[in-house]
Scaffold this motif. Sequence first.
Motif, PDB file in Angstrom:
ATOM      1  N   GLU A 115       3.105  14.951 -17.004  1.00  0.00           N
ATOM      2  CA  GLU A 115       2.848  13.550 -16.629  1.00  0.00           C
ATOM      3  C   GLU A 115       3.983  12.649 -17.101  1.00  0.00           C
ATOM      4  O   GLU A 115       4.334  11.675 -16.448  1.00  0.00           O
ATOM      5  N   ASN A 116       4.524  12.970 -18.279  1.00  0.00           N
ATOM      6  CA  ASN A 116       5.608  12.131 -18.807  1.00  0.00           C
ATOM      7  C   ASN A 116       6.867  12.230 -17.949  1.00  0.00           C
ATOM      8  O   ASN A 116       7.617  11.265 -17.826  1.00  0.00           O
ATOM      9  N   VAL A 117       7.073  13.421 -17.370  1.00  0.00           N
ATOM     10  CA  VAL A 117       8.236  13.596 -16.497  1.00  0.00           C
ATOM     11  C   VAL A 117       8.086  12.699 -15.266  1.00  0.00           C
ATOM     12  O   VAL A 117       8.996  11.949 -14.895  1.00  0.00           O
ATOM     13  N   THR A 118       6.894  12.753 -14.659  1.00  0.00           N
ATOM     14  CA  THR A 118       6.636  11.902 -13.490  1.00  0.00           C
ATOM     15  C   THR A 118       6.762  10.424 -13.858  1.00  0.00           C
ATOM     16  O   THR A 118       7.330   9.630 -13.103  1.00  0.00           O
ATOM     17  N   ASN A 119       6.261  10.057 -15.045  1.00  0.00           N
ATOM     18  CA  ASN A 119       6.347   8.657 -15.465  1.00  0.00           C
ATOM     19  C   ASN A 119       7.785   8.192 -15.623  1.00  0.00           C
ATOM     20  O   ASN A 119       8.124   7.050 -15.307  1.00  0.00           O
ATOM     21  N   GLU A 120       8.638   9.091 -16.095  1.00  0.00           N
ATOM     22  CA  GLU A 120      10.048   8.738 -16.256  1.00  0.00           C
ATOM     23  C   GLU A 120      10.677   8.457 -14.888  1.00  0.00           C
ATOM     24  O   GLU A 120      11.474   7.536 -14.736  1.00  0.00           O
ATOM     25  N   VAL A 121      10.286   9.264 -13.903  1.00  0.00           N
ATOM     26  CA  VAL A 121      10.809   9.059 -12.542  1.00  0.00           C
ATOM     27  C   VAL A 121      10.272   7.744 -11.974  1.00  0.00           C
ATOM     28  O   VAL A 121      10.989   6.994 -11.304  1.00  0.00           O
ATOM     29  N   LYS A 122       9.000   7.454 -12.274  1.00  0.00           N
ATOM     30  CA  LYS A 122       8.437   6.160 -11.827  1.00  0.00           C
ATOM     31  C   LYS A 122       9.226   5.002 -12.433  1.00  0.00           C
ATOM     32  O   LYS A 122       9.570   4.041 -11.754  1.00  0.00           O
ATOM     33  N   LYS A 123       9.498   5.124 -13.732  1.00  0.00           N
ATOM     34  CA  LYS A 123      10.209   4.056 -14.446  1.00  0.00           C
ATOM     35  C   LYS A 123      11.600   3.826 -13.848  1.00  0.00           C
ATOM     36  O   LYS A 123      12.122   2.717 -13.846  1.00  0.00           O
ATOM     37  N   SER A 124      12.207   4.888 -13.319  1.00  0.00           N
ATOM     38  CA  SER A 124      13.585   4.795 -12.828  1.00  0.00           C
ATOM     39  C   SER A 124      13.697   4.014 -11.518  1.00  0.00           C
ATOM     40  O   SER A 124      14.784   3.631 -11.114  1.00  0.00           O
ATOM     41  N   ALA A 125      12.546   3.767 -10.850  1.00  0.00           N
ATOM     42  CA  ALA A 125      12.549   3.123  -9.520  1.00  0.00           C
ATOM     43  C   ALA A 125      13.413   3.893  -8.532  1.00  0.00           C
ATOM     44  O   ALA A 125      14.078   3.312  -7.670  1.00  0.00           O
TER      45      ALA A 125
END
Lengths: 444, 159
Positions: A46-56
């Motif tokens: 989930e943290n990996v996906t969240n990092e990608v979300k954060k990157s826009a």
Amino acid sequence: MSLLDYGPDAIIMAGLDGDNWRLKDYEKRRGYEALRKIIGDKIPPENVTNEVKKSALRGRGGAGFPAGLKWSFMPRQYAGPKYLVCNSDEGEPGTFKDRDILRYNPHILIEGMIIAGYAMGIAVGYNYIHGEIWTEYERFEEALEEARAAGYLGRNILGSEFCFELHAHHGFGAYICGEETALLESIEGKKGQPRYKPPFPASYGLYGKPTTVNNTETLAAVPYILREGGEAFLNMGRPNNGGTKIFSVSGHVERPGNYEVRLGTPFAKLLELAGGMRGGKKLKGVIPGGSSMPVLSADVMMQTDLDYDSIAKAGSMLGSGAVIVMDEDTCMVKAAERLAYFYFEESCGQCTPCREGTGWLYRVIHRIEHGQGRPEDLDLLLNLADNIQGRTICALGDAAAMPVRAFVKTYRSEFEYHIEHKRCMVNPGGYSSRNPGLELAAAE
Amino acid sequence: MLSEQSKSRIDRELSKYPVDQKQSAVMAALAIAQDEHGWLSDELMDEIAHYLGMPPIAVYEIATFYNMYNLKPTGSHKVTVCTNLPCALSGGVEAAEYLKSKLGVGFAETTADGKFTLKEGECMGACGDAPVLLVNNKRMCSFMSREKLDRLIEELSRK
């Protein structure tokens, strides 16, 4: 070898010389470091996906959909197989960036796909590669062998529980397969005819299993995001438009090619990187995001920044980042005719408005171009566009209608001149008054 | 009809897909068959259908849908030139016209000696290298000036 020049801010294409594509070279560029970190630190998916979300990070294939959000649509608890599919079926006229990733930096894509597989709990991936680029397909296969031998792919990657296998699938000449559901049909060994959505691939994808389809460049951005952090990537671009983007510049510029620049870079700056207008000619119009996107006039384009939101505001779309530059000698009727022919040729034939309508669009523009246009033809073209757009299963119908509408709207007087005088007001000889490509090539 | 070598290449493709999804290898199988025989006869397609456990009609559908398959005998060298807009802006059409006059054939025609078939292509995803052409689906040639076209045709003529 000297480095290939993709511009000073390149991330994906940084440090490449055309020959240093192998695993050992990629590792020297800090390749597979992000994957090692994720697995070594047991970072929760989930943290990996969240990092990608954060990157826009937004989809680089054309639609610009937020990648992290797309990943989060995959059902986490699904018991059976799930698939990750990379769309390297790059056939949108003007677009030639994924080819460079595949031939010069294939491992960055492989690492990006492994990380994406980890984030979504996927064990099998496919990379669908455009039929016309055989040597790139072979190279990708070779890179896959290297990654398998090094333990980055296969069972128990880097000694962990995580398993991920990745295969290449070679297309064989069908533009429509760039549409994600057509691409899935094609991997299944069928004609590439798009599916109705919904259901979306995240619930019913390859072989009817949950599937995520991402573009090559999107997945190639993932290693940087996980190594340097989503925020670092975001800050390379603009809010809601994170990172750098590879723009494929073609047409009437001195140095056609790929340039990786920060999202939000002014078009004028990109034009400068591409060496400016060929032969010092005046800019007439630009298709900013691949042939499906509305053409913009020179004065609008020169004021526009290259990011998803700015180009949308200017009346077009960033699309795949294919920037087709046309100078003052370009006949816009002829340009529109060639694109209309392309969509007619490539319509898969499934939906009547597209199958029939694209032929109508082509034939009407063809007769205008050839001095047989009728005064009512321009209204007919717009009417046809209305009857195609939004009335088909996939976006190919829209892709055929939008450019025609924009060409007629932006260069209406040129179309009217053709109809009235039965000849071209710009350039009776062709796309450009001299044969610049051949001269350019001869000088090369 | 299919050689053992072609069959082993097809088997390698089959290993990429789930065991109950042999049809996924049909595009590759047709391409491999075309590599061996130059074009896809009905008999060849029927053999592939049998090999993959597909109805023959499903194989014909694939061969006719994707445009890089040869459905009839072609020249030893199929030369496909991209004339789509980005290439046209940089000499793609002129390159095609030059080849037409040099070879004395139009698009979709084969020279009398059976050496060359000329085809008009759609986007090959290499627009920055225009004029661009593809030889026998595999070899992409970039920045094709008249001089380079002359050299290419000379080289291929000797084969």
